[in-house]
Design a protein around this motif. Structure first.
Motif, PDB file in Angstrom:
ATOM      1  N   LEU A 232       1.531  -7.845  -8.359  1.00 31.67           N
ATOM      2  CA  LEU A 232       1.529  -7.524  -6.933  1.00 31.67           C
ATOM      3  C   LEU A 232       0.576  -8.423  -6.167  1.00 31.67           C
ATOM      4  O   LEU A 232       0.913  -8.929  -5.082  1.00 31.67           O
ATOM      5  N   GLU A 233      -0.630  -8.625  -6.701  1.00 30.30           N
ATOM      6  CA  GLU A 233      -1.594  -9.463  -5.993  1.00 30.30           C
ATOM      7  C   GLU A 233      -1.104 -10.903  -5.881  1.00 30.30           C
ATOM      8  O   GLU A 233      -1.438 -11.601  -4.916  1.00 30.30           O
ATOM      9  N   ALA A 234      -0.309 -11.344  -6.841  1.00 29.45           N
ATOM     10  CA  ALA A 234       0.210 -12.713  -6.798  1.00 29.45           C
ATOM     11  C   ALA A 234       1.357 -12.862  -5.809  1.00 29.45           C
ATOM     12  O   ALA A 234       1.466 -13.891  -5.120  1.00 29.45           O
ATOM     13  N   VAL A 235       2.219 -11.853  -5.707  1.00 25.44           N
ATOM     14  CA  VAL A 235       3.445 -12.012  -4.912  1.00 25.44           C
ATOM     15  C   VAL A 235       3.341 -11.432  -3.507  1.00 25.44           C
ATOM     16  O   VAL A 235       4.158 -11.791  -2.639  1.00 25.44           O
ATOM     17  N   LEU A 236       2.396 -10.544  -3.244  1.00 21.37           N
ATOM     18  CA  LEU A 236       2.335  -9.904  -1.933  1.00 21.37           C
ATOM     19  C   LEU A 236       2.166 -10.888  -0.777  1.00 21.37           C
ATOM     20  O   LEU A 236       2.901 -10.786   0.224  1.00 21.37           O
ATOM     21  N   LEU A 241       5.335 -12.875   4.240  1.00 20.94           N
ATOM     22  CA  LEU A 241       5.676 -13.894   5.231  1.00 20.94           C
ATOM     23  C   LEU A 241       7.175 -13.948   5.528  1.00 20.94           C
ATOM     24  O   LEU A 241       7.585 -14.570   6.510  1.00 20.94           O
ATOM     25  N   PHE A 242       7.977 -13.326   4.675  1.00 18.56           N
ATOM     26  CA  PHE A 242       9.428 -13.306   4.883  1.00 18.56           C
ATOM     27  C   PHE A 242       9.832 -11.979   5.526  1.00 18.56           C
ATOM     28  O   PHE A 242       9.506 -10.912   4.987  1.00 18.56           O
ATOM     29  N   PRO A 243      10.532 -12.006   6.642  1.00 14.15           N
ATOM     30  CA  PRO A 243      10.899 -10.756   7.329  1.00 14.15           C
ATOM     31  C   PRO A 243      11.655  -9.776   6.447  1.00 14.15           C
ATOM     32  O   PRO A 243      11.467  -8.564   6.553  1.00 14.15           O
ATOM     33  N   ARG A 244      12.539 -10.270   5.572  1.00 17.04           N
ATOM     34  CA  ARG A 244      13.347  -9.374   4.752  1.00 17.04           C
ATOM     35  C   ARG A 244      12.515  -8.629   3.710  1.00 17.04           C
ATOM     36  O   ARG A 244      12.805  -7.473   3.376  1.00 17.04           O
ATOM     37  N   THR A 245      11.520  -9.285   3.161  1.00 21.95           N
ATOM     38  CA  THR A 245      10.727  -8.659   2.098  1.00 21.95           C
ATOM     39  C   THR A 245       9.436  -8.029   2.609  1.00 21.95           C
ATOM     40  O   THR A 245       8.778  -7.289   1.862  1.00 21.95           O
ATOM     41  N   MET A 246       9.076  -8.308   3.849  1.00 20.85           N
ATOM     42  CA  MET A 246       7.789  -7.824   4.357  1.00 20.85           C
ATOM     43  C   MET A 246       7.649  -6.307   4.302  1.00 20.85           C
ATOM     44  O   MET A 246       6.607  -5.802   3.844  1.00 20.85           O
ATOM     45  N   PRO A 247       8.646  -5.496   4.733  1.00 18.51           N
ATOM     46  CA  PRO A 247       8.451  -4.037   4.679  1.00 18.51           C
ATOM     47  C   PRO A 247       8.165  -3.522   3.274  1.00 18.51           C
ATOM     48  O   PRO A 247       7.322  -2.634   3.090  1.00 18.51           O
ATOM     49  N   TYR A 248       8.847  -4.089   2.288  1.00 23.59           N
ATOM     50  CA  TYR A 248       8.636  -3.656   0.905  1.00 23.59           C
ATOM     51  C   TYR A 248       7.250  -4.096   0.410  1.00 23.59           C
ATOM     52  O   TYR A 248       6.570  -3.357  -0.309  1.00 23.59           O
ATOM     53  N   ALA A 249       6.849  -5.313   0.795  1.00 24.20           N
ATOM     54  CA  ALA A 249       5.538  -5.811   0.383  1.00 24.20           C
ATOM     55  C   ALA A 249       4.423  -4.988   1.003  1.00 24.20           C
ATOM     56  O   ALA A 249       3.424  -4.665   0.339  1.00 24.20           O
ATOM     57  N   VAL A 250       4.578  -4.642   2.272  1.00 18.63           N
ATOM     58  CA  VAL A 250       3.561  -3.820   2.949  1.00 18.63           C
ATOM     59  C   VAL A 250       3.448  -2.455   2.284  1.00 18.63           C
ATOM     60  O   VAL A 250       2.342  -1.961   2.026  1.00 18.63           O
ATOM     61  N   ALA A 251       4.594  -1.847   1.981  1.00 17.86           N
ATOM     62  CA  ALA A 251       4.576  -0.531   1.318  1.00 17.86           C
ATOM     63  C   ALA A 251       3.910  -0.617  -0.048  1.00 17.86           C
ATOM     64  O   ALA A 251       3.104   0.256  -0.423  1.00 17.86           O
ATOM     65  N   ALA A 252       4.220  -1.671  -0.806  1.00 18.91           N
ATOM     66  CA  ALA A 252       3.610  -1.841  -2.129  1.00 18.91           C
ATOM     67  C   ALA A 252       2.114  -2.087  -2.011  1.00 18.91           C
ATOM     68  O   ALA A 252       1.319  -1.558  -2.803  1.00 18.91           O
ATOM     69  N   GLY A 253       1.714  -2.878  -1.022  1.00 19.93           N
ATOM     70  CA  GLY A 253       0.295  -3.157  -0.832  1.00 19.93           C
ATOM     71  C   GLY A 253      -0.491  -1.919  -0.458  1.00 19.93           C
ATOM     72  O   GLY A 253      -1.591  -1.680  -0.970  1.00 19.93           O
ATOM     73  N   ILE A 254       0.068  -1.100   0.432  1.00 26.97           N
ATOM     74  CA  ILE A 254      -0.603   0.137   0.822  1.00 26.97           C
ATOM     75  C   ILE A 254      -0.729   1.072  -0.377  1.00 26.97           C
ATOM     76  O   ILE A 254      -1.778   1.702  -0.599  1.00 26.97           O
ATOM     77  N   THR A 258      -4.230   2.312  -2.016  1.00 26.67           N
ATOM     78  CA  THR A 258      -4.491   3.750  -2.114  1.00 26.67           C
ATOM     79  C   THR A 258      -4.970   4.100  -3.515  1.00 26.67           C
ATOM     80  O   THR A 258      -5.924   4.873  -3.693  1.00 26.67           O
ATOM     81  N   ALA A 259      -4.312   3.506  -4.511  1.00 23.18           N
ATOM     82  CA  ALA A 259      -4.727   3.740  -5.900  1.00 23.18           C
ATOM     83  C   ALA A 259      -6.124   3.165  -6.151  1.00 23.18           C
ATOM     84  O   ALA A 259      -6.956   3.803  -6.813  1.00 23.18           O
ATOM     85  N   PHE A 260      -6.394   1.960  -5.637  1.00 26.27           N
ATOM     86  CA  PHE A 260      -7.730   1.378  -5.778  1.00 26.27           C
ATOM     87  C   PHE A 260      -8.788   2.317  -5.209  1.00 26.27           C
ATOM     88  O   PHE A 260      -9.838   2.556  -5.813  1.00 26.27           O
ATOM     89  N   THR A 261      -8.517   2.839  -4.017  1.00 25.48           N
ATOM     90  CA  THR A 261      -9.498   3.664  -3.315  1.00 25.48           C
ATOM     91  C   THR A 261      -9.766   4.960  -4.053  1.00 25.48           C
ATOM     92  O   THR A 261     -10.878   5.504  -3.991  1.00 25.48           O
ATOM     93  N   CYS A 262      -8.779   5.473  -4.781  1.00 26.73           N
ATOM     94  CA  CYS A 262      -9.007   6.687  -5.576  1.00 26.73           C
ATOM     95  C   CYS A 262     -10.056   6.450  -6.664  1.00 26.73           C
ATOM     96  O   CYS A 262     -10.772   7.373  -7.049  1.00 26.73           O
ATOM     97  N   THR A 276      -5.454  -3.967   4.131  1.00 25.16           N
ATOM     98  CA  THR A 276      -4.141  -3.524   4.585  1.00 25.16           C
ATOM     99  C   THR A 276      -3.953  -3.779   6.079  1.00 25.16           C
ATOM    100  O   THR A 276      -2.840  -4.075   6.520  1.00 25.16           O
ATOM    101  N   ALA A 277      -5.026  -3.706   6.850  1.00 25.31           N
ATOM    102  CA  ALA A 277      -4.914  -4.029   8.281  1.00 25.31           C
ATOM    103  C   ALA A 277      -4.571  -5.499   8.494  1.00 25.31           C
ATOM    104  O   ALA A 277      -3.878  -5.855   9.456  1.00 25.31           O
TER     105      ALA A 277
END
Length: 284
Positions: A232-236, A241-254, A258-262, A276-277
């Motif tokens: 994830l850290e490599a591909v995010l 940067l691509f409109p088609r994949t951005m929503p999925y990347a943002v969701a995966a990053g969040i 969230t898991a890191f913060t736990c 994330t901002a």
């Protein structure tokens, strides 16, 4: 792709200034929370006379510089805590940002693991270079080159953060094997009742019960998690940067943050919140 078009045009491609307006608001809100938390858990009394932190500062910087730090500590603590909500509200944002960054930089002098502080300073520095920080709590949409350079710089900073983190994890046999994460969960599960503050550890009980026993099965599961994090850290960054994949990347990053913060809620509130901002900068 807008990012490479911007580089090719010498940063003359227009972007929506609302992107960095929103980032400025989130940046200020996250730092407001961090600075408010700094008053608790002994933060206000960090450099009281005779304390261990005061003695360590004297050993590290010498008596004169340590005295300067201990004298300025509380006034800077107050000033930065007042400046952070002003930045969020857009009141004299550039001046407020300068105070916020100065107050954050002070933490480099006494924190043992100031990685979140370094990212704060880099991201805040990119924001400081923006031509239009906006005023007030509202954001204004449009098309302008005022924030193009700052937005590209924020993309580069976050990309470097992710890729460097992925590289460091990839080089660590203990992390790749899953043993590091398995040991972390196992140890904190056993010690969580002895921690002075319960919010220092927020891993759900079901995760602790089923993956916190250091069994071969647990380590295999954490090996899969480790591989997922590195991937994830490599591909995010490029995916965002691509409109088609951005929503999925943002969701995966969040989800990842969230898991890191736990694992370390108090310590990672700044890192996860600001990282994330920064996703706002990956699109025009």
């Amino acid at each position: 792709m807008w990012f490479f078009d911007t580089l090719a045009s010498g940063f003359q491609t227009t972007t929506d200034p609302a992107r960095l307006h929103t980032f400025r608001i989130v940046f200020g809100a996250v730092l407001t929370a961090r600075f408010a938390l700094a008053f608790g858990q002994g933060g206000w009394d960090r450099f009281t006379p005779g304390s261990l932190s005061t003695r360590l500062a004297a050993q590290r910087f010498g008596a004169a510089r340590a005295r300067l730090l201990t004298t300025a500590y509380r006034p800077v603590l107050i000033a930065r805590t007042a400046a952070a909500p002003a930045l969020t509200a857009g009141l004299l944002p550039r001046l407020a940002l300068a105070f916020v960054l100065t107050g954050a930089a002070m933490e480099l002098l006494y924190l043992r693991s100031p990685n979140a502080v370094r990212y704060t300073l880099l991201a805040g520095g990119a924001l400081l270079l923006a031509g239009d920080l906006g005023t007030g709590p509202a954001v204004r949409h449009g098309a302008s080159t005022a924030n193009t350079w700052a937005q590209c710089l924020l993309v580069l900073i976050t990309t470097d953060l992710y890729w460097n983190s992925a590289w460091q994890k990839l080089r660590s046999p203990q992390f790749r094997s899953g043993l590091y994460l398995a040991q972390w969960i196992h140890t904190l599960d056993r010690l969580r009742d002895q921690l002075p503050y319960r919010h220092q550890f927020a891993v759900p009980g079901v995760v602790r019960r089923h993956t916190g026993n250091l069994t071969p099965r647990d380590i295999r599961l954490w090996r899969l998690v480790a591989a997922t994090v590195i991937t994830l850290e490599a591909v995010l960054p490029p995916a965002m940067l691509f409109p088609r994949t951005m929503p999925y990347a943002v969701a995966a990053g969040i989800a990842m943050h969230t898991a890191f913060t736990c694992l370390k809620p108090r310590q990672l509130i700044t890192f996860s919140g600001l990282t994330t901002a920064s996703y706002l900068a990956f699109s025009t």
